[in-house]
Scaffold this motif. Structure first.
Motif, mmCIF file in Angstrom:
data_model
loop_
_atom_site.group_PDB
_atom_site.id
_atom_site.type_symbol
_atom_site.label_atom_id
_atom_site.label_comp_id
_atom_site.label_asym_id
_atom_site.label_seq_id
_atom_site.Cartn_x
_atom_site.Cartn_y
_atom_site.Cartn_z
ATOM 1 N N SER A 197 0.832 -1.208 0.000
ATOM 2 C CA SER A 197 0.000 0.000 0.000
ATOM 3 C C SER A 197 0.863 1.253 0.000
ATOM 4 C CB SER A 197 -0.906 0.010 1.237
ATOM 5 O OG SER A 197 -1.647 1.212 1.308
ATOM 6 N N GLN A 198 0.358 2.298 -0.677
ATOM 7 C CA GLN A 198 1.003 3.603 -0.625
ATOM 8 C C GLN A 198 0.799 4.274 0.732
ATOM 9 O OE1 GLN A 198 0.036 6.267 -3.821
ATOM 10 N NE2 GLN A 198 0.076 4.656 -5.375
ATOM 11 N N LEU A 199 -0.223 3.847 1.440
ATOM 12 C CA LEU A 199 -0.586 4.496 2.690
ATOM 13 C C LEU A 199 0.016 3.775 3.884
ATOM 14 C CD1 LEU A 199 -4.385 5.065 1.991
ATOM 15 C CD2 LEU A 199 -2.522 6.697 1.660
ATOM 16 N N PRO A 200 0.402 4.514 4.927
ATOM 17 C CA PRO A 200 0.846 3.856 6.154
ATOM 18 C C PRO A 200 -0.308 3.102 6.797
ATOM 19 C CG PRO A 200 0.586 6.217 6.506
ATOM 20 C CD PRO A 200 0.422 5.987 5.041
ATOM 21 N N VAL A 201 0.007 2.081 7.549
ATOM 22 C CA VAL A 201 -1.028 1.246 8.163
ATOM 23 C C VAL A 201 -1.988 2.084 9.003
ATOM 24 C CG1 VAL A 201 -1.432 -0.664 9.768
ATOM 25 C CG2 VAL A 201 0.487 -0.765 8.171
ATOM 26 N N GLU A 202 -1.467 3.125 9.616
ATOM 27 C CA GLU A 202 -2.299 3.972 10.474
ATOM 28 C C GLU A 202 -3.442 4.640 9.716
ATOM 29 O OE1 GLU A 202 1.038 4.107 10.264
ATOM 30 O OE2 GLU A 202 1.410 2.959 12.107
ATOM 31 N N SER A 203 -3.335 4.719 8.386
ATOM 32 C CA SER A 203 -4.380 5.362 7.569
ATOM 33 C C SER A 203 -5.379 4.366 6.994
ATOM 34 C CB SER A 203 -3.733 6.146 6.410
ATOM 35 O OG SER A 203 -2.864 7.148 6.897
ATOM 36 N N TRP A 204 -5.209 3.090 7.259
ATOM 37 C CA TRP A 204 -6.062 2.086 6.621
ATOM 38 C C TRP A 204 -7.492 2.116 7.158
ATOM 39 C CZ3 TRP A 204 -2.708 -2.969 5.889
ATOM 40 C CH2 TRP A 204 -1.628 -2.657 5.043
ATOM 41 N N HIS A 205 -7.674 2.587 8.372
ATOM 42 C CA HIS A 205 -9.033 2.741 8.894
ATOM 43 C C HIS A 205 -9.866 3.624 7.968
ATOM 44 C CE1 HIS A 205 -8.076 0.970 12.869
ATOM 45 N NE2 HIS A 205 -9.388 0.878 12.988
ATOM 46 N N GLU A 206 -9.260 4.716 7.501
ATOM 47 C CA GLU A 206 -9.978 5.668 6.642
ATOM 48 C C GLU A 206 -10.347 5.024 5.315
ATOM 49 O OE1 GLU A 206 -7.653 9.210 6.260
ATOM 50 O OE2 GLU A 206 -7.100 9.212 8.387
ATOM 51 N N VAL A 207 -9.477 4.170 4.801
ATOM 52 C CA VAL A 207 -9.745 3.509 3.522
ATOM 53 C C VAL A 207 -10.899 2.524 3.652
ATOM 54 C CG1 VAL A 207 -8.797 1.948 1.774
ATOM 55 C CG2 VAL A 207 -7.368 3.761 2.745
ATOM 56 N N GLU A 210 -15.295 2.163 7.703
ATOM 57 C CA GLU A 210 -16.350 1.765 8.641
ATOM 58 C C GLU A 210 -15.651 1.204 9.875
ATOM 59 O OE1 GLU A 210 -17.881 -0.870 10.222
ATOM 60 O OE2 GLU A 210 -19.542 0.442 10.813
ATOM 61 N N GLN A 211 -15.814 1.890 10.979
ATOM 62 C CA GLN A 211 -14.988 1.656 12.162
ATOM 63 C C GLN A 211 -15.001 0.204 12.636
ATOM 64 O OE1 GLN A 211 -13.012 4.057 13.598
ATOM 65 N NE2 GLN A 211 -12.169 2.442 14.886
ATOM 66 N N THR A 212 -16.177 -0.367 12.779
ATOM 67 C CA THR A 212 -16.282 -1.712 13.342
ATOM 68 C C THR A 212 -15.605 -2.745 12.450
ATOM 69 O OG1 THR A 212 -18.382 -1.126 14.394
ATOM 70 C CG2 THR A 212 -17.875 -3.467 14.179
ATOM 71 N N ILE A 213 -15.899 -2.686 11.133
ATOM 72 C CA ILE A 213 -15.289 -3.638 10.202
ATOM 73 C C ILE A 213 -13.795 -3.380 10.075
ATOM 74 C CG2 ILE A 213 -15.256 -4.465 7.813
ATOM 75 C CD1 ILE A 213 -18.220 -3.962 7.669
ATOM 76 N N ALA A 214 -13.412 -2.102 10.068
ATOM 77 C CA ALA A 214 -11.987 -1.761 9.994
ATOM 78 C C ALA A 214 -11.234 -2.348 11.177
ATOM 79 C CB ALA A 214 -11.807 -0.249 9.944
ATOM 80 N N ASP A 215 -11.794 -2.216 12.364
ATOM 81 C CA ASP A 215 -11.156 -2.791 13.559
ATOM 82 C C ASP A 215 -11.002 -4.304 13.411
ATOM 83 O OD1 ASP A 215 -10.925 -0.358 14.821
ATOM 84 O OD2 ASP A 215 -12.743 -0.587 16.030
ATOM 85 N N ALA A 216 -12.046 -4.961 12.918
ATOM 86 C CA ALA A 216 -12.022 -6.423 12.783
ATOM 87 C C ALA A 216 -10.985 -6.864 11.753
ATOM 88 C CB ALA A 216 -13.403 -6.932 12.387
ATOM 89 N N ILE A 217 -10.940 -6.163 10.606
ATOM 90 C CA ILE A 217 -9.999 -6.522 9.553
ATOM 91 C C ILE A 217 -8.556 -6.288 10.002
ATOM 92 C CG2 ILE A 217 -9.145 -5.877 7.252
ATOM 93 C CD1 ILE A 217 -12.072 -5.368 6.459
ATOM 94 N N LEU A 218 -8.305 -5.106 10.549
ATOM 95 C CA LEU A 218 -6.937 -4.769 10.922
ATOM 96 C C LEU A 218 -6.441 -5.595 12.096
ATOM 97 C CD1 LEU A 218 -6.959 -0.894 10.433
ATOM 98 C CD2 LEU A 218 -6.063 -2.658 8.932
ATOM 99 N N ASP A 219 -7.334 -5.957 13.000
ATOM 100 C CA ASP A 219 -6.926 -6.822 14.107
ATOM 101 C C ASP A 219 -6.407 -8.158 13.589
ATOM 102 O OD1 ASP A 219 -6.899 -7.585 17.026
ATOM 103 O OD2 ASP A 219 -8.286 -9.098 16.274
ATOM 104 N N ARG A 220 -7.023 -8.660 12.524
ATOM 105 C CA ARG A 220 -6.623 -9.944 11.963
ATOM 106 C C ARG A 220 -5.388 -9.832 11.081
ATOM 107 N NH1 ARG A 220 -11.672 -9.861 13.330
ATOM 108 N NH2 ARG A 220 -12.917 -11.753 13.725
ATOM 109 N N ILE A 221 -5.175 -8.652 10.488
ATOM 110 C CA ILE A 221 -4.043 -8.473 9.590
ATOM 111 C C ILE A 221 -2.772 -8.071 10.328
ATOM 112 C CG2 ILE A 221 -3.088 -7.034 7.738
ATOM 113 C CD1 ILE A 221 -5.893 -6.738 6.635
ATOM 114 N N VAL A 222 -2.897 -7.127 11.232
ATOM 115 C CA VAL A 222 -1.740 -6.400 11.738
ATOM 116 C C VAL A 222 -1.030 -7.087 12.892
ATOM 117 C CG1 VAL A 222 -1.003 -4.226 12.802
ATOM 118 C CG2 VAL A 222 -2.660 -4.193 10.933
ATOM 119 N N HIS A 223 -1.774 -7.756 13.761
ATOM 120 C CA HIS A 223 -1.170 -8.135 15.048
ATOM 121 C C HIS A 223 0.000 -9.104 14.914
ATOM 122 C CE1 HIS A 223 -3.464 -11.927 14.786
ATOM 123 N NE2 HIS A 223 -2.676 -12.371 15.743
ATOM 124 N N ASN A 224 0.041 -9.924 13.868
ATOM 125 C CA ASN A 224 1.157 -10.859 13.694
ATOM 126 C C ASN A 224 1.951 -10.562 12.439
ATOM 127 O OD1 ASN A 224 -0.600 -11.717 11.693
ATOM 128 N ND2 ASN A 224 -0.085 -13.889 11.939
#
Length: 246
Positions: A197-207, A210-224
């Motif tokens: 991605s061109q964007l830093p991970v911190e900006s992926w919520h905006e992409v 939707e807060q709830t789905i963004a939290d769910a997706i990023l929790d599964r992608i980022v933590h490991n």
């Protein structure tokens, strides 16, 4: 006798063995013992099958272009962690079900590094698929229309590694969010994913938008996830400038 043997090898699809046997027939200076000849023929067949397997895996992956780990530029201005990239060459991250996030501005080589890792995974026998993420969303949209959506999702789930390139160029609508959530949920803790991605991970919520789905997706992608954050000028621009100078 030898011609018949070669023909039977080809009928049995022992192509590597038949080529090796033919080589021994044509060479007058090769003197094998029986054990050495059998080992040579079997090793030739094994190598041929492995090479064809790798070729199939690379073709199935549908990479946009060729890229190899040995070609990665470790210039200090790019901020590439050489130790990390060298460790990735062994593909232990796939065994460990880890993800890789590759971030950086346009042209710095995100897709190249992601693809190079994918090529290496294919060479080690892993099933890989490369996707431009917006084209993937379009493909899944059409699959929903023609009834092949489940088939496409199942195919993605079975891959040892998928590469989602160009994430974040467009904000996701509800359909794309749901598709991404399903892909990530299916793979979470079971398979590996590379996201570039061109964007830093911190900006992926905006992409995701939707807060709830963004939290769910990023929790599964980022933590490991392992992170590669690239800096510096566009590699494409530098290449063009070098060509002009030459």
């Amino acid at each position: 006798m030898n011609d018949q043997t070669l023909e039977k090898m080809k009928q049995l699809r022992l192509y590597g063995m038949s080529r090796a046997f033919n080589t021994t027939l044509e060479a007058s200076n090769i003197d094998y013992t029986n054990d050495e000849l059998i080992a040579y023929l079997i090793n030739s067949e094994y190598d041929d099958r492995e090479n064809r397997k790798v070729e199939r895996l690379i073709n199935t992956a549908k990479f946009r272009y060729k890229a190899f780990m040995e070609e990665i530029d470790f210039d200090s201005s790019r901020g590439v962690d050489k130790n990390l990239v060298n460790r990735l060459e062994f593909c232990d991250f796939i065994k460990n079900k880890q993800n890789i996030l590759v971030c950086g501005s346009t042209g710095v080589g995100k897709s190249f590094i992601a693809t190079a890792i994918g090529y290496k995974a294919c060479m080690m026998g892993y099933k890989v698929m490369y996707f431009n993420i917006n084209k993937l969303f379009s493909k899944l949209k059409m699959a929903k229309a023609d009834g092949s959506y489940i088939k496409e999702i199942n195919k993605i789930e079975k891959q040892d590694l998928i590469i989602l390139d160009d994430f974040g160029l467009q904000s996701l609508d509800n359909f794309k969010r749901q598709d991404l959530m399903e892909i990530i949920e299916d793979r979470h803790g079971k398979k590996s994913t590379i996201i570039a991605s061109q964007l830093p991970v911190e900006s992926w919520h905006e992409v995701i938008a939707e807060q709830t789905i963004a939290d769910a997706i990023l929790d599964r992608i980022v933590h490991n996830a392992l992170r590669i954050e690239l800096k510096g000028e566009s590699m494409r621009k530098k290449k063009i400038e070098k060509q002009l100078i030459e």
